[in-house]
Structure formats: C-alpha cells, structure tokens
Design a protein around this motif. Structure first.
Motif, short mmCIF file in Angstrom:
data_model
loop_
_atom_site.label_atom_id
_atom_site.label_comp_id
_atom_site.label_asym_id
_atom_site.label_seq_id
_atom_site.Cartn_x
_atom_site.Cartn_y
_atom_site.Cartn_z
N ALA A 15 34.87 45.95 19.13
CA ALA A 15 34.76 47.35 19.52
C ALA A 15 35.18 48.22 18.33
CB ALA A 15 35.67 47.63 20.72
N LYS A 16 34.68 49.44 18.29
CA LYS A 16 35.06 50.36 17.23
C LYS A 16 34.72 51.78 17.66
CE LYS A 16 30.69 50.05 14.66
NZ LYS A 16 30.09 49.90 13.32
N ILE A 17 35.32 52.75 16.98
CA ILE A 17 35.07 54.16 17.32
C ILE A 17 34.22 54.86 16.27
CG2 ILE A 17 37.16 54.37 18.71
CD1 ILE A 17 38.53 55.67 16.32
N SER A 18 34.07 54.23 15.12
CA SER A 18 33.26 54.80 14.04
C SER A 18 32.96 53.70 13.04
CB SER A 18 34.00 55.96 13.36
OG SER A 18 35.22 55.51 12.79
N SER A 19 32.29 54.04 11.97
CA SER A 19 31.97 53.04 10.95
C SER A 19 33.26 52.49 10.33
CB SER A 19 31.11 53.67 9.84
OG SER A 19 29.87 54.09 10.36
N ASN A 20 33.27 51.19 10.09
CA ASN A 20 34.37 50.52 9.39
C ASN A 20 35.72 50.76 10.08
OD1 ASN A 20 32.53 49.73 7.28
ND2 ASN A 20 32.71 51.80 6.45
N SER A 21 35.73 50.67 11.40
CA SER A 21 36.98 50.94 12.14
C SER A 21 37.41 49.78 13.03
CB SER A 21 36.83 52.21 12.98
OG SER A 21 35.83 52.03 13.98
N ARG A 22 36.85 48.60 12.84
CA ARG A 22 37.20 47.46 13.69
C ARG A 22 38.63 47.00 13.42
NH1 ARG A 22 32.56 43.17 12.42
NH2 ARG A 22 33.23 43.73 10.31
N THR A 23 39.34 46.64 14.49
CA THR A 23 40.71 46.13 14.34
C THR A 23 40.90 44.82 15.11
OG1 THR A 23 41.41 47.59 16.16
CG2 THR A 23 41.76 48.39 13.89
N THR A 24 41.26 44.91 16.39
CA THR A 24 41.53 43.70 17.17
C THR A 24 40.78 43.65 18.50
OG1 THR A 24 43.46 44.70 18.27
CG2 THR A 24 43.86 43.51 16.20
N GLN A 25 40.15 44.73 18.89
CA GLN A 25 39.50 44.75 20.20
C GLN A 25 38.06 44.21 20.12
OE1 GLN A 25 39.96 48.21 22.75
NE2 GLN A 25 41.45 49.06 21.30
N VAL A 26 37.72 43.41 21.11
CA VAL A 26 36.38 42.84 21.19
C VAL A 26 35.84 43.00 22.60
CG1 VAL A 26 36.82 41.16 19.36
CG2 VAL A 26 37.22 40.53 21.75
N ASP A 62 47.65 46.41 13.67
CA ASP A 62 47.04 47.69 13.32
C ASP A 62 47.39 48.10 11.90
OD1 ASP A 62 45.82 47.92 15.78
OD2 ASP A 62 47.33 49.28 16.62
N SER A 63 48.58 47.72 11.45
CA SER A 63 49.03 48.08 10.10
C SER A 63 48.26 47.36 9.01
CB SER A 63 50.53 47.80 9.94
OG SER A 63 50.79 46.40 9.92
N LYS A 64 47.53 46.31 9.39
CA LYS A 64 46.75 45.57 8.40
C LYS A 64 45.50 46.34 7.98
CE LYS A 64 48.21 41.08 10.29
NZ LYS A 64 49.02 40.62 9.13
N GLY A 65 45.20 47.41 8.70
CA GLY A 65 44.03 48.22 8.35
C GLY A 65 42.79 47.79 9.10
N THR A 66 41.75 48.58 8.94
CA THR A 66 40.49 48.31 9.63
C THR A 66 39.57 47.45 8.78
OG1 THR A 66 39.55 50.36 8.78
CG2 THR A 66 40.65 50.47 10.92
N LEU A 67 38.58 46.89 9.44
CA LEU A 67 37.62 46.02 8.77
C LEU A 67 36.36 46.79 8.37
CD1 LEU A 67 37.66 42.90 11.15
CD2 LEU A 67 39.08 43.30 9.12
N LEU A 68 35.80 46.42 7.24
CA LEU A 68 34.49 46.93 6.89
C LEU A 68 33.46 46.36 7.86
CD1 LEU A 68 34.55 46.51 2.99
CD2 LEU A 68 34.86 48.63 4.29
N ASP A 69 32.42 47.11 8.13
CA ASP A 69 31.38 46.64 9.03
C ASP A 69 30.58 45.50 8.41
OD1 ASP A 69 32.01 48.49 10.99
OD2 ASP A 69 30.53 49.96 10.31
N ASP A 70 30.22 44.55 9.24
CA ASP A 70 29.23 43.54 8.86
C ASP A 70 27.85 44.06 9.24
OD1 ASP A 70 30.68 41.03 8.00
OD2 ASP A 70 31.60 41.27 9.97
N PRO A 71 26.83 43.79 8.45
CA PRO A 71 25.47 44.16 8.87
C PRO A 71 25.11 43.46 10.17
CG PRO A 71 25.53 43.54 6.54
CD PRO A 71 26.85 43.15 7.12
N VAL A 72 24.34 44.12 11.01
CA VAL A 72 23.93 43.54 12.29
C VAL A 72 22.83 42.51 12.05
CG1 VAL A 72 22.96 44.00 14.56
CG2 VAL A 72 24.56 45.64 13.54
#
Length: 220
Positions: free
Chosen positions: A141-152, A119-129
């Motif tokens: 999985a994510k809760i908002s834009s550019n918020s991906r971490t480790t959950q899929v 989690d400390s590595k930060g979130t990922l920018l979104d990839d275009p769909v």
C-alpha cells in the motif's frame, strides 16, 4: 568466449546446460538466474506461510495461506517483505482493513515502538509494474509515489485498475485463498491507521475485537 550465450532477443539459451556453457568460458545468465539486462543476480522466489486466527471474527477459527514472493516482479518490494518476515514483523498484526470484493490490508505492527523503528528506515522507491493486481496478488500500500513502508494488501478480486496507479504486485497467494476470503471484514475501513500506529493492538482490541490477526508468518 567471455560473454553469455543467452540471447537478448529471443531469451533462449543456445546451450542445454551450464557445463556446456562453461566450456566457452562464459557465465550462464539463464541458469544462474542473472538479469540479462542488468547483469545482476535475481533472488529466487520464496514461499511464506501465514497462520491466522479469528477467521469470520471468531476466536479459535484458524487457517493458513501461503504467499509466493516474486523478486523478478518487484525486487525492492520483495526484499522488504522478506526482511519484515525474517524480523517476525507480521506476528500479531491485525488485518485492520478488509473491504469485501476489494482488498484485505495489514502491516501496522501491534507494538508502536516496532512500527516507529521500521518507519524510521524510510520509504521504498517504486518498482515498475510488471504484474497485474488480479485476485490473490499481494502489493504494498502507499499514498503517493515512492512511499511504500510496511503495509501490504491482498487483492480479493481482479483490481487491475490499480495497475495504472503504480501499485506493484510483489507476490501472490498460491494456497489458502479460501482462508483469505474469511478474514473478518465487518469493520470495513473504520479502524484509524494513526491510532493503530500510536496505540498499537490495544486500540484495535478494545474497539475492533473481531479483527482477524496473524499468529505467525515464516519462510517455508
């Protein structure tokens, strides 16, 4: 000479092989897997096998499924998924959210210290769909834009409605979907993610003992 023979319009290479292309002093974008728009190298697709236990909620019922990761669909997400696999992050992860006819979700490590580190590595920018969330595809999985971490999550049915919310598929289950369908779903969405992050697998084992879990995941 000096530029690739790869056509930006029809996506067809004029020459039949890289040797012929090389005669004209140009790198072949098509044969060297280079993105013609950006000029950047595109990683090859990889296959990852997941060994799981407690299918149907029963210890000893095991199975496997294989996910093919497509960097051309989502290079940022694909890179993170590969990194997590090489770090053995998925091992012992519980499939803590399994909703019939919707999704099976995992990606919170059973060791809170390991999860905090990622989690400390930060979130990922979104990839275009670029691909749709059809049955068998895998998205972060994510809760908002550019918020991906480790959950899929793995789509258990066609969930193309998720495309409009920018849930970007990074890969697909190419074998073992019958195994995925047997991941225990009796707890639905009851397990609390905050408690998993703070207490790890001890919280899940005590309160949700039937959860299916990943024994090991490795590149093929």
């Amino acid at each position: 000479p000096g530029s690739c023979c790869f056509s930006r319009d029809d996506k067809n290479c004029f020459f039949e092989n890289e040797e012929m292309c090389g005669l004209y002093g140009a790198p072949c974008f098509k044969l060297r897997n280079i993105n013609v728009e950006t000029g950047e190298q595109v990683e090859e697709a990889i296959h990852i096998e997941f060994n799981v236990n407690k299918l149907d909620g029963t210890e000893g019922r095991t199975g496997t499924f294989v996910i093919k990761i497509h960097p051309d669909w989502a290079p940022i997400g694909a890179k993170r998924f590969k990194e997590l696999t090489l770090a053995q992050f998925w091992n012992k992860c519980r499939i803590f959210r399994a909703v019939p006819d919707f999704v099976a979700q995992f990606g919170i490590n059973g060791d809170p210290e390991i999860q905090t580190n990622w989690d400390s590595k930060g979130t990922l920018l979104d990839d275009p769909v670029k691909a749709s969330n059809v049955r068998g595809t895998v998205s972060f999985a994510k809760i908002s834009s550019n918020s991906r971490t480790t959950q899929v999550f793995i789509n258990l049915k066609d969930n193309d409605g998720l495309d409009g919310y920018d849930f970007t598929p990074i890969g697909e289950v190419v074998s073992g979907m019958t195994t995925v369908d047997r991941l225990f779903s009796g707890y639905g969405e009851v397990p609390r993610q905050a408690s998993i992050k703070s207490e790890g697998n001890s919280y899940l084992d005590e309160n949700f003992p039937k959860l299916s879990y990943i024994v090991e995941a490795a590149l093929l």
